[in-house]
Design a protein around this motif. Structure first.
Motif, PDB file in Angstrom:
ATOM      1  N   SER A 161     -34.698  28.629 120.865  1.00 13.76           N
ATOM      2  CA  SER A 161     -35.505  28.625 122.163  1.00 13.76           C
ATOM      3  C   SER A 161     -37.369  29.026 121.120  1.00 13.76           C
ATOM      4  O   SER A 161     -38.388  28.942 121.675  1.00 13.76           O
ATOM      5  N   SER A 162     -37.048  29.618 120.092  1.00 12.96           N
ATOM      6  CA  SER A 162     -38.051  29.059 119.007  1.00 12.96           C
ATOM      7  C   SER A 162     -38.264  27.225 118.576  1.00 12.96           C
ATOM      8  O   SER A 162     -39.370  27.804 117.299  1.00 12.96           O
ATOM      9  N   TRP A 163     -37.489  26.624 118.413  1.00 10.41           N
ATOM     10  CA  TRP A 163     -37.365  24.870 118.294  1.00 10.41           C
ATOM     11  C   TRP A 163     -38.335  24.325 119.786  1.00 10.41           C
ATOM     12  O   TRP A 163     -38.842  24.579 120.800  1.00 10.41           O
ATOM     13  N   LEU A 164     -39.081  22.792 119.100  1.00  5.79           N
ATOM     14  CA  LEU A 164     -39.229  21.775 120.212  1.00  5.79           C
ATOM     15  C   LEU A 164     -38.905  21.963 121.485  1.00  5.79           C
ATOM     16  O   LEU A 164     -37.371  21.611 121.523  1.00  5.79           O
ATOM     17  N   ASP A 165     -39.136  22.180 122.331  1.00  2.00           N
ATOM     18  CA  ASP A 165     -38.157  21.692 123.431  1.00  2.00           C
ATOM     19  C   ASP A 165     -38.447  20.391 124.172  1.00  2.00           C
ATOM     20  O   ASP A 165     -38.968  19.853 124.113  1.00  2.00           O
ATOM     21  N   ALA A 166     -36.916  19.998 124.130  1.00  2.01           N
ATOM     22  CA  ALA A 166     -36.930  18.355 124.432  1.00  2.01           C
ATOM     23  C   ALA A 166     -36.099  17.881 125.285  1.00  2.01           C
ATOM     24  O   ALA A 166     -35.460  16.970 124.824  1.00  2.01           O
ATOM     25  N   GLY A 167     -36.633  19.123 126.332  1.00  2.40           N
ATOM     26  CA  GLY A 167     -35.236  18.624 127.108  1.00  2.40           C
ATOM     27  C   GLY A 167     -35.723  17.533 128.902  1.00  2.40           C
ATOM     28  O   GLY A 167     -36.751  17.269 128.156  1.00  2.40           O
ATOM     29  N   PRO A 168     -34.979  17.381 129.860  1.00  2.00           N
ATOM     30  CA  PRO A 168     -35.607  16.680 130.388  1.00  2.00           C
ATOM     31  C   PRO A 168     -36.917  16.475 130.469  1.00  2.00           C
ATOM     32  O   PRO A 168     -37.475  15.201 131.247  1.00  2.00           O
ATOM     33  N   ILE A 201     -35.663   7.931 125.737  1.00  2.93           N
ATOM     34  CA  ILE A 201     -35.200   7.841 124.366  1.00  2.93           C
ATOM     35  C   ILE A 201     -37.235   8.227 123.791  1.00  2.93           C
ATOM     36  O   ILE A 201     -37.696   8.233 122.822  1.00  2.93           O
ATOM     37  N   ASP A 202     -37.998   6.344 124.598  1.00  2.00           N
ATOM     38  CA  ASP A 202     -39.033   6.493 123.649  1.00  2.00           C
ATOM     39  C   ASP A 202     -39.856   7.328 123.704  1.00  2.00           C
ATOM     40  O   ASP A 202     -41.122   7.951 123.404  1.00  2.00           O
ATOM     41  N   ALA A 203     -39.614   8.059 125.472  1.00  2.00           N
ATOM     42  CA  ALA A 203     -40.554   9.398 125.746  1.00  2.00           C
ATOM     43  C   ALA A 203     -40.580  10.346 124.452  1.00  2.00           C
ATOM     44  O   ALA A 203     -40.963  11.354 123.898  1.00  2.00           O
ATOM     45  N   LEU A 204     -39.399   9.976 124.255  1.00  2.00           N
ATOM     46  CA  LEU A 204     -38.229  11.499 123.458  1.00  2.00           C
ATOM     47  C   LEU A 204     -39.103  11.507 122.074  1.00  2.00           C
ATOM     48  O   LEU A 204     -39.490  12.265 120.956  1.00  2.00           O
ATOM     49  N   VAL A 205     -39.039  10.103 121.117  1.00  2.00           N
ATOM     50  CA  VAL A 205     -39.895   9.942 120.470  1.00  2.00           C
ATOM     51  C   VAL A 205     -41.231  10.046 120.096  1.00  2.00           C
ATOM     52  O   VAL A 205     -41.856  10.542 119.117  1.00  2.00           O
ATOM     53  N   GLU A 206     -41.409   9.784 121.364  1.00  2.00           N
ATOM     54  CA  GLU A 206     -43.061  10.432 121.210  1.00  2.00           C
ATOM     55  C   GLU A 206     -43.760  11.870 121.548  1.00  2.00           C
ATOM     56  O   GLU A 206     -44.889  11.754 120.193  1.00  2.00           O
ATOM     57  N   ASP A 211     -33.872   5.991 115.989  1.00  2.00           N
ATOM     58  CA  ASP A 211     -34.741   6.072 116.844  1.00  2.00           C
ATOM     59  C   ASP A 211     -35.876   7.050 116.673  1.00  2.00           C
ATOM     60  O   ASP A 211     -36.917   7.342 116.295  1.00  2.00           O
ATOM     61  N   LEU A 212     -35.206   7.854 115.817  1.00  2.00           N
ATOM     62  CA  LEU A 212     -36.110   9.469 115.486  1.00  2.00           C
ATOM     63  C   LEU A 212     -36.621   8.827 113.939  1.00  2.00           C
ATOM     64  O   LEU A 212     -38.358   9.378 114.208  1.00  2.00           O
ATOM     65  N   ASP A 213     -36.017   8.701 113.385  1.00  2.00           N
ATOM     66  CA  ASP A 213     -37.082   7.516 111.938  1.00  2.00           C
ATOM     67  C   ASP A 213     -38.658   7.434 112.771  1.00  2.00           C
ATOM     68  O   ASP A 213     -39.711   7.214 111.855  1.00  2.00           O
ATOM     69  N   ARG A 214     -38.855   6.408 113.717  1.00  2.00           N
ATOM     70  CA  ARG A 214     -39.475   6.168 114.439  1.00  2.00           C
ATOM     71  C   ARG A 214     -40.769   7.201 114.718  1.00  2.00           C
ATOM     72  O   ARG A 214     -42.062   7.341 114.846  1.00  2.00           O
ATOM     73  N   SER A 221     -40.497  10.195 112.665  1.00  2.00           N
ATOM     74  CA  SER A 221     -41.040  10.304 110.931  1.00  2.00           C
ATOM     75  C   SER A 221     -40.002   9.460 110.489  1.00  2.00           C
ATOM     76  O   SER A 221     -38.711  10.450 110.967  1.00  2.00           O
ATOM     77  N   GLY A 222     -40.523   9.465 109.140  1.00  2.00           N
ATOM     78  CA  GLY A 222     -39.292   8.141 108.081  1.00  2.00           C
ATOM     79  C   GLY A 222     -39.477   9.335 107.256  1.00  2.00           C
ATOM     80  O   GLY A 222     -38.547   8.976 106.138  1.00  2.00           O
ATOM     81  N   GLU A 223     -40.087  10.080 106.992  1.00  2.00           N
ATOM     82  CA  GLU A 223     -40.837  11.117 106.444  1.00  2.00           C
ATOM     83  C   GLU A 223     -39.986  12.621 106.314  1.00  2.00           C
ATOM     84  O   GLU A 223     -39.118  13.284 105.354  1.00  2.00           O
ATOM     85  N   ARG A 224     -40.574  13.369 107.805  1.00  2.00           N
ATOM     86  CA  ARG A 224     -39.940  14.253 107.376  1.00  2.00           C
ATOM     87  C   ARG A 224     -38.349  14.770 108.304  1.00  2.00           C
ATOM     88  O   ARG A 224     -38.446  13.936 109.187  1.00  2.00           O
ATOM     89  N   GLU A 225     -37.558  15.450 108.084  1.00  2.00           N
ATOM     90  CA  GLU A 225     -36.611  16.197 108.137  1.00  2.00           C
ATOM     91  C   GLU A 225     -36.713  16.499 109.542  1.00  2.00           C
ATOM     92  O   GLU A 225     -37.157  17.263 110.278  1.00  2.00           O
ATOM     93  N   ILE A 226     -36.038  15.792 110.644  1.00  2.00           N
ATOM     94  CA  ILE A 226     -35.480  15.807 112.159  1.00  2.00           C
ATOM     95  C   ILE A 226     -34.407  16.146 112.686  1.00  2.00           C
ATOM     96  O   ILE A 226     -33.541  15.463 112.303  1.00  2.00           O
ATOM     97  N   LEU A 227     -34.261  17.072 112.704  1.00  2.00           N
ATOM     98  CA  LEU A 227     -32.867  17.572 113.333  1.00  2.00           C
ATOM     99  C   LEU A 227     -33.018  17.867 114.574  1.00  2.00           C
ATOM    100  O   LEU A 227     -34.365  18.852 114.618  1.00  2.00           O
ATOM    101  N   LEU A 228     -32.342  17.151 116.095  1.00  2.00           N
ATOM    102  CA  LEU A 228     -32.201  17.838 117.250  1.00  2.00           C
ATOM    103  C   LEU A 228     -30.709  17.660 118.193  1.00  2.00           C
ATOM    104  O   LEU A 228     -30.133  16.694 117.887  1.00  2.00           O
ATOM    105  N   MET A 229     -30.755  18.587 118.575  1.00  2.00           N
ATOM    106  CA  MET A 229     -29.438  19.448 119.186  1.00  2.00           C
ATOM    107  C   MET A 229     -29.730  19.351 120.044  1.00  2.00           C
ATOM    108  O   MET A 229     -30.666  18.779 121.032  1.00  2.00           O
TER     109      MET A 229
END
Length: 368
Positions: A79-86, A92-97, A132-135, A137-145
């Protein structure tokens, strides 16, 4: 319930006891204890002079709910992470943005954690990939659960940091997504998240999904406090924490030691620690009425929504995807037998009919 040492009398609304009498006129409490249930005069007498009287004003009073399967620390952390729900990302494009915008806000070097995507809601009908996630950021670590909590997707910097390559074998009980050439595509499900645990992280091996993401002790305590507040706000006053490792145990103990534990907690230790539990002789409930060891949590298979539940005949549209069976049936049956013989209560996650059959067979054999 109030922590005040003084007596309190509740009246003026429907009081649902779930017992006899089913609708008393009043309830009296002192501290965390109910001291009388009955007529208003009876409860006033039990409470004594100086008691506080609460007028329910027509509102119902009922016992707190018991949640028999919950992961409070994971809930607080995600709950402290970014909300990436529907509702936040319908494709996927909206998720990347969404991830790109969040990455632009974060300080340099801080990983981006997000939670809640569901491939069933994407028009693409697939998991995102590292590309997709590299779009975003290709430098910052991204973890999407994933919404199931059974795994997710990471970008290329995470794969590189963890040393995950085409030569990395699929861990037992885990699913490592791959491109056509065998290179990892960023998807890590169930025990595959062990690959991200680092030197001191929790590993579930083939005993369940790794929901035990590392964080500082202070952050974990703050996240557990937040989760407890939100859980109590929903009327839940007793929980079964259904996947406890040292991360959860230490956080619950810290919460209790600070005097901030306000709900009753029964802890089910993950079966990867069954040998240690039996070696220590923890074969009966241990603790007090607020925090206690209650038994062993096991997994038979993965998740339906993430398509890792065990399907011997394959999934619709994916006949070669059979999901994950965490244990050989004979090995699972042996764990149940050992726990049962020691007097331990067990709780097993099983989703597919085939996995449920494995569990029922093991229970029948243990009881026999």
């Amino acid at each position: 319930m109030t922590d005040s040492p003084g007596a309190v009398v509740f009246t003026g609304g429907p009081i649902l006891t779930m017992a006899d009498p089913p609708r008393p006129e009043a309830v009296a409490t002192r501290g965390a204890r109910i001291i009388a249930v009955g007529t208003l005069d009876e409860c006033r007498s039990a409470a004594g002079p100086g008691a506080t009287e609460v007028d329910l004003a027509g509102r119902a009073l009922l016992p707190g709910f018991v949640d028999a399967h919950i992961h409070p620390l994971m809930y607080g952390q995600t709950s402290s992470w970014l909300d990436a729900g529907p509702e936040r990302a319908e494709s996927i494009d909206a998720l990347v943005e969404l991830l790109r915008a969040e990455s632009a806000r974060l300080p340099q070097g801080r990983p981006l954690y997000a939670y809640g995507y569901d491939l069933r809601r994407f028009p693409e009908r697939r998991h995102p990939t590292a590309r997709d996630l590299d779009r975003a950021s290709g430098e910052r670590e991204i973890l999407l659960m994933h919404a199931s909590g059974h795994g997710g997707v990471v970008n290329s910097p995470v794969l590189a940091r963890a040393g995950i390559t085409a030569a990395t074998a699929d861990p037992d009980g885990g699913d490592l997504g791959r491109l056509d050439d065998g290179a990892p595509n960023g998807r890590l499900f169930d025990s595959a998240w062990d690959l991200l645990a680092g030197e001191f992280g929790v590993r579930t091996e083939h005993h369940g999904p790794n929901i035990h993401h590392a964080d500082s002790a202070d952050h974990l305590l703050a996240e557990l406090k937040w989760a407890q507040t939100d859980i109590i706000r929903a009327g839940i006053t007793t929980v079964a924490d259904a996947q406890v490792t040292r991360r959860e145990m230490e956080s619950w103990l810290a919460l209790r030691d600070t005097g901030k534990l306000h709900m009753r907690v029964h802890m089910y230790v993950l079966s990867v620690l069954l040998d240690e539990v039996l070696e220590l002789g923890l074969v009966a409930p241990l603790g007090d009425e607020w925090l206690r060891f209650a038994g062993i949590k096991l997994y038979a298979d993965g998740t339906l929504v993430g398509r890792t539940a065990w399907m011997p005949d394959g999934y619709p549209g994916e006949p070669d995807n059979h999901g994950l069976l965490y244990h050989d049936p004979a090995d699972y049956s042996d764990m149940i037998r050992r726990a049962h013989s020691a007097g331990l209560q067990t709780a097993t996650h099983a989703l597919s009919s085939a996995a449920i059959g494995v569990v029922l067979d093991a229970l029948r054999a243990a009881q026999g």
